[in-house]
Design an enzyme around this catalytic site. Structure first.
Site, mmCIF file in Angstrom:
data_model
loop_
_atom_site.group_PDB
_atom_site.id
_atom_site.type_symbol
_atom_site.label_atom_id
_atom_site.label_comp_id
_atom_site.label_asym_id
_atom_site.label_seq_id
_atom_site.Cartn_x
_atom_site.Cartn_y
_atom_site.Cartn_z
ATOM 1 C CG ASP A 149 5.585 0.755 -3.694
ATOM 2 O OD1 ASP A 149 5.133 1.661 -2.968
ATOM 3 O OD2 ASP A 149 5.229 -0.435 -3.587
ATOM 4 C CG ASP A 163 4.930 1.887 1.534
ATOM 5 O OD1 ASP A 163 3.703 1.927 1.757
ATOM 6 O OD2 ASP A 163 5.419 1.473 0.465
#
Length: 190
Positions: A149, A163
């Site tokens: 991330d 995401d």
């Protein structure tokens, strides 16, 4: 003789003389929708994969980069859990869920005749593949890998492009459902 062939038909050539024009036109349209689904999925997956490769090579183990002041920064984080770091002990379960989503989308694609649904499912598929790739191939091991991330808005969880694709696909599916549009192109008026 021609009358007998018309009645009996030939096994090698389908008889489309009595077919509705919509049925014969629906097959190519369905194939195009499937092509759109997979094109969107490949684009989302490639973008996610490329961004994570750049982040791992250039940003991991370095200071975060401020993109828009303190409101948005790029910061490399390895997330073994789901959104917001939830469920770090359940990495294998998230891997199974992602694989199941991919199988369900592939099965649903056979009945797909709606362009908006093709786009939505393509986003879901590309995002699921992006995070599944991390879970399979990144450390600490197969089916236990942590997702990369890096997009860090101020006061919000750190996330990645996979995401984003999943969330956008999910929002589009909710909107399509509220409008009464099914994946097969059927519209329900409520």
């Amino acid at each position: 003789m021609a009358e007998a062939e018309r009645i009996i038909g030939t096994p090698d050539i389908p008889d489309t003389a009595g077919a509705e024009p919509e049925q014969s036109a629906a097959r190519p349209r369905g194939r195009r929708r499937i092509a759109v689904l997979f094109a969107v999925a490949v684009f989302a997956y490639a973008l996610d994969l490329a961004s994570k490769m750049i982040v791992v090579a250039k940003l991991e183990h370095h200071a975060p980069i401020d993109v828009i002041g303190e409101w948005l920064r790029f910061e490399a984080i390895r997330n073994p859990g789901a959104a917001f770091g939830f469920g770090e002990a359940f990495t294998v379960i998230f891997t199974i869920i992602a694989a199941t989503v991919i199988v369900v989308i592939a099965r649903l694609a056979r009945k797909l005749y709606s362009l908006p649904w093709a786009i939505a499912l393509g986003l879901l598929l590309g995002g699921a593949l992006g995070n599944l790739t991390d879970r399979i191939f990144r450390s600490p091991g197969v089916f236990q890998g942590a997702v990369v991330d890096f997009i860090a808005p101020k006061g919000f969880a750190v996330f990645n492009l996979a995401d984003s694709a999943i969330v956008c696909g999910g929002i589009l599916i909710v909107l399509l459902s509220f409008r009464g549009l099914d994946p097969d192109g059927t519209v329900h008026k409520g």
